[in-house]
Enzyme design. Sequence first.
Site, PDB file in Angstrom:
ATOM      1  N   GLN A   7      -3.007  10.925  -9.700  1.00 12.78           N
ATOM      2  CA  GLN A   7      -4.289  10.426  -9.165  1.00 12.78           C
ATOM      3  C   GLN A   7      -5.098  11.539  -8.496  1.00 12.78           C
ATOM      4  O   GLN A   7      -6.326  11.514  -8.522  1.00 12.78           O
ATOM      5  CB  GLN A   7      -4.027   9.307  -8.133  1.00 12.78           C
ATOM      6  CG  GLN A   7      -3.531   8.012  -8.731  1.00 12.78           C
ATOM      7  CD  GLN A   7      -2.022   7.924  -8.716  1.00 12.78           C
ATOM      8  OE1 GLN A   7      -1.320   8.935  -8.768  1.00 12.78           O
ATOM      9  NE2 GLN A   7      -1.496   6.715  -8.655  1.00 12.78           N
TER      10      GLN A   7
ATOM     11  N   ASP B 180      -2.093   2.379   2.270  1.00 12.14           N
ATOM     12  CA  ASP B 180      -2.001   1.092   1.557  1.00 12.14           C
ATOM     13  C   ASP B 180      -1.593  -0.041   2.492  1.00 12.14           C
ATOM     14  O   ASP B 180      -1.842  -1.211   2.195  1.00 12.14           O
ATOM     15  CB  ASP B 180      -1.009   1.205   0.406  1.00 12.14           C
ATOM     16  CG  ASP B 180      -1.633   1.969  -0.746  1.00 12.14           C
ATOM     17  OD1 ASP B 180      -1.737   3.198  -0.646  1.00 12.14           O
ATOM     18  OD2 ASP B 180      -2.070   1.331  -1.720  1.00 12.14           O
TER      19      ASP B 180
ATOM     20  N   LYS C 294       0.679   6.744  -1.066  1.00 13.48           N
ATOM     21  CA  LYS C 294       1.255   7.269  -2.304  1.00 13.48           C
ATOM     22  C   LYS C 294       2.447   8.179  -2.068  1.00 13.48           C
ATOM     23  O   LYS C 294       2.447   8.969  -1.121  1.00 13.48           O
ATOM     24  CB  LYS C 294       0.138   8.005  -3.054  1.00 13.48           C
ATOM     25  CG  LYS C 294       0.512   8.591  -4.371  1.00 13.48           C
ATOM     26  CD  LYS C 294       1.153   7.592  -5.314  1.00 13.48           C
ATOM     27  CE  LYS C 294       0.315   6.363  -5.564  1.00 13.48           C
ATOM     28  NZ  LYS C 294       1.058   5.273  -6.222  1.00 13.48           N
TER      29      LYS C 294
HETATM   30  O1  MRU Z   1      -1.014   3.617  -6.872  1.00 17.88           O
HETATM   31  P1  MRU Z   1      -2.450   3.778  -6.458  1.00 17.88           P
HETATM   32  O2  MRU Z   1      -3.170   4.761  -7.316  1.00 17.88           O
HETATM   33  O3  MRU Z   1      -3.158   2.463  -6.313  1.00 17.88           O
HETATM   34  O4  MRU Z   1      -2.272   4.405  -5.019  1.00 17.88           O
HETATM   35  C1  MRU Z   1      -3.361   4.810  -4.316  1.00 17.88           C
HETATM   36  C2  MRU Z   1      -3.000   5.420  -3.034  1.00 17.88           C
HETATM   37  O5  MRU Z   1      -1.882   5.553  -2.611  1.00 17.88           O
HETATM   38  C3  MRU Z   1      -4.131   5.707  -2.202  1.00 17.88           C
HETATM   39  O6  MRU Z   1      -3.976   6.877  -1.480  1.00 17.88           O
HETATM   40  C4  MRU Z   1      -4.178   4.473  -1.303  1.00 17.88           C
HETATM   41  O7  MRU Z   1      -4.359   3.306  -2.047  1.00 17.88           O
HETATM   42  C5  MRU Z   1      -5.162   4.570  -0.322  1.00 17.88           C
HETATM   43  S1  MRU Z   1      -6.704   4.365  -1.058  1.00 17.88           S
HETATM   44  C6  MRU Z   1      -7.514   3.876   0.293  1.00 17.88           C
END
Ligand code: MRU
Length: 350
Positions: free
Chosen positions: A199, A240, A251
């Site tokens: 990401q 999250d 993440k």
């Molecule tokens: O698995 P994802 O791509 O949905 O994970 C995203 C993340 O971990 C972001 O850093 C997290 O959602 C924070 S976004 C405000």
Amino acid sequence: MSKQLEVVKLNEKGDAVIILDQTKLPNHEEYLTLTKEPEMWQAIKLLQVRGAPAIGVFAGYAMAALAQSLKELPYDSFKEKFDALADHLNTSRPTAVNLSWALNRMKKFVSDHKEDTAELCADLIKEAKTINAENLAMNQKIAEYGVTLLHEGDGILTHCNAGYLACLGYGTATAPMYLAHEKGMHIHVYSDETRPLLQGARLTSYELYKAGIDVTSICDNMASLVMKQGKIQCVMVGCDRIAANGDFANKIGTSGAAILAKYYGIPFYTLGPSSTIDFNTPTGKEIKIEMRDPEEVGEMWYKEPMILKEIKKFNPSFDVTDHELVSGIVTERGIVYPPFQENLKKLFRK
Ligand code: MRU
């Protein structure tokens, strides 16, 4: 704000959700139109729509769109079917609290409005749009508070993608970066690639570059080196789920970045809206960590598998950063400093 792709929206009739398919970025900008719950469930699961706040906004729109197919039903059967669809959508991913937060808000809206279901359907569209508008406003405030932590010339490390693709508007972790750039400050962002789903590489470096922000993409294992070389003045990441004591899930790899930052004496911030704070989760230990398909580790994004099929792989999608490693939590109501247990409550539980 610089020109952005539209990440998630309702179609004009209000019976479908249109999303940018984030699995196709950065090389292809493709949109998907979703009308049925199973394809919406799948879009979350496959990360076609992703990032905690964007998943929340998507969930609001999804329920508003799904409600349209129930509008001929009397209230009681409407509510029963609506709740069942929301409960199933909630099983798509476990870690980000924003998904259940938005679904519960839509369910509560239905419980609180025992009215003609056609009218209710129109109101649900308004409610979903309100969730979106509130989210954008919260990100704006996060930008304003967060930018006070930055100085001219700063290098900032970020992990994963907590930009507009994940959160809409200014994003969360990126919000101070966008605002600093708008104010004419010179900052330099180092974006961790974020194995295994990339990401950071595919999304964060893409969106910051398109906005004209100076960004360098690094592999996750280079973070220690750039810190040691004095290139990083602060770390900013999204979240999250924030537990009541300030531990937070983000993440996989985030807690490693926090440990490195502590070692090198670099301030480490997480940035997120109040919809990410979960007072029902006392500490990080109780946060459920999503386990994803192990084959993502060895196969995804490669032309050929890079790890033999027979070799075991481990693929937790998130980790929990201990609150003791966190310098501050930037929210739409202000920056919360330790002791988090006490100060989060003070700010949000008045
Ligand atoms: O698995 P994802 O791509 O949905 O994970 C995203 C993340 O971990 C972001 O850093 C997290 O959602 C924070 S976004 C405000």
